[in-house]
Scaffold this motif. Structure first.
Motif, short mmCIF file in Angstrom:
data_model
loop_
_atom_site.label_atom_id
_atom_site.label_comp_id
_atom_site.label_asym_id
_atom_site.label_seq_id
_atom_site.Cartn_x
_atom_site.Cartn_y
_atom_site.Cartn_z
N LEU A 93 45.05 79.73 68.50
CA LEU A 93 45.19 78.54 69.33
C LEU A 93 45.83 78.88 70.67
O LEU A 93 45.44 78.35 71.72
CB LEU A 93 45.99 77.48 68.60
CG LEU A 93 45.30 76.85 67.38
CD1 LEU A 93 46.27 75.98 66.60
CD2 LEU A 93 44.08 76.06 67.79
N SER A 96 43.30 80.43 72.73
CA SER A 96 42.27 79.44 73.09
C SER A 96 42.66 78.64 74.32
O SER A 96 41.80 78.21 75.10
CB SER A 96 42.04 78.48 71.91
OG SER A 96 41.60 79.16 70.77
N MET A 110 38.00 77.60 71.23
CA MET A 110 38.67 78.16 70.05
C MET A 110 37.98 79.43 69.59
O MET A 110 38.63 80.41 69.19
CB MET A 110 38.70 77.12 68.94
CG MET A 110 39.50 75.87 69.31
SD MET A 110 39.39 74.53 68.11
CE MET A 110 40.40 75.20 66.78
N VAL A 124 37.81 79.26 62.92
CA VAL A 124 37.75 77.91 63.49
C VAL A 124 37.49 76.88 62.38
O VAL A 124 37.92 75.74 62.47
CB VAL A 124 36.68 77.84 64.60
CG1 VAL A 124 36.52 76.40 65.11
CG2 VAL A 124 37.03 78.77 65.75
N GLU A 131 39.03 70.55 67.80
CA GLU A 131 39.64 70.44 69.13
C GLU A 131 40.89 69.58 69.13
O GLU A 131 41.78 69.77 69.96
CB GLU A 131 38.63 69.88 70.15
CG GLU A 131 38.16 68.47 69.90
CD GLU A 131 36.98 68.38 68.95
OE1 GLU A 131 36.45 67.27 68.79
OE2 GLU A 131 36.60 69.43 68.39
N LEU A 134 43.74 71.78 68.59
CA LEU A 134 44.03 72.57 69.79
C LEU A 134 44.91 71.77 70.75
O LEU A 134 45.89 72.29 71.29
CB LEU A 134 42.73 72.98 70.48
CG LEU A 134 42.86 73.82 71.76
CD1 LEU A 134 43.63 75.11 71.50
CD2 LEU A 134 41.46 74.13 72.33
#
Length: 298
Positions: A93, A96, A110, A124, A131, A134
């Motif tokens: 993360l 990312s 990601m 993932v 998302e 994230l």
């Protein structure tokens, strides 16, 4: 105005989320409507056991010589704001985030993060909400950075509470500046029904941490009102920032400073209104003179 807003927002949120079961709220439960932008209110009860009493006024906060900004830290932060993330997930993360500016808050960012740290992109799949997690990691990461700043920056201790609050809110919002072009997407993700409870909690934790750093020790309704007001100011500044084209977001910081100043003047304004009502009720003349004296004695 702010107290009535708190009475509308908090009780309705209690009923919807069930976060306040262990504590009797001092705010009456009347209206069931919650504005979509009120990301900041939930999780107040999780902090209630750790708060102490104070007020907006600078004269009632702990002195810098006897109380550090880190004292009174909520126990949940002992292991760090990101402690619940597994190490491998956290590394993916974190990587990312470097791809969000190009790819947005997305699976693609990601996957790029996983490849960057040498982990199979299949990881993932271990994030059920993709998302959204994230965005939530970013929020946790920013909160941890803010906590570290509070603990390390000695100059914060010399500021009066209003300036300290404004400074901390600005520091936190500046962390979003690199992602400003993609932040509307993040807000949209946070507002989805499956994500909104975590968004509430994270913003409530942020606001509570800022108040702790400012030396707040409020009790009863004041505790909720202060967090509701600051949460509203934070959200307003956050939205203002999205359309701010001024150099280094100067217009946003001016907007923020004005809103913080208004909030800290709220108690004085209420007291002035009380004195005015007393003067009008007793008739003008001597009582008006007394009113003026009271205003200038404070």
């Amino acid at each position: 105005m702010y107290r009535s807003a708190a009475r509308r927002l908090l009780p309705a949120l209690c009923r919807r989320t069930g976060h306040f079961r262990r504590q009797v709220s001092p705010v009456g439960c009347s209206a069931p409507i919650i504005p979509p932008a009120a990301f900041f209110v939930t999780a107040a009860s999780e902090n209630a056991r750790n708060h102490k009493p104070n007020s907006f006024e600078s004269g009632n906060h702990p002195s810098s010589s006897s109380t550090s900004l880190g004292e009174g830290r909520n126990p949940r932060f002992t292991g760090g704001a990101k402690a619940h993330w597994q190490e491998e997930q956290a590394s993916v993360l974190q990587a990312s985030l470097r791809h969000v500016i190009r790819l947005g808050w997305s699976d693609a960012a990601m996957i790029a993060g996983a490849k960057e740290v040498g982990v199979s992109p299949s990881i993932v799949g271990s994030f059920p909400r993709k998302e959204a997690e994230l965005v939530e990691f970013f929020m946790d990461d920013c909160l941890q950075k803010l906590i570290d700043i509070i603990d390390m920056k000695e100059d914060l201790k010399t500021l009066i509470p209003s300036h300290r609050v404004a400074k901390l809110v600005r520091i936190r919002l500046e962390m979003q500046a690199p992602y400003i072009s993609k932040w509307p997407q993040a807000l949209s993700i946070q507002a989805q029904p499956s994500n909104v409870s975590t968004s509430f909690k994270q913003r409530a934790m942020l606001v509570d941490e800022i108040w702790h750093a400012a030396g707040d020790e409020a009790t009863d309704t004041d505790w909720y009102v202060k967090r509701t007001i600051l949460g509203g100011i934070y959200s307003a500044a956050e939205l203002y920032m999205l359309t701010d084209a001024s150099p280094d977001f100067q217009d946003t910081w001016e907007f923020l400073d004005e809103r913080i100043r208004d909030a800290f003047n709220l108690k004085k304004t209420v007291q002035e209104a009380k004195y005015l009502a007393e003067a009008v009720g007793a008739g003008m003349g001597g009582s008006a003179q007394e009113f003026v004296k009271k205003l200038f004695q404070r």
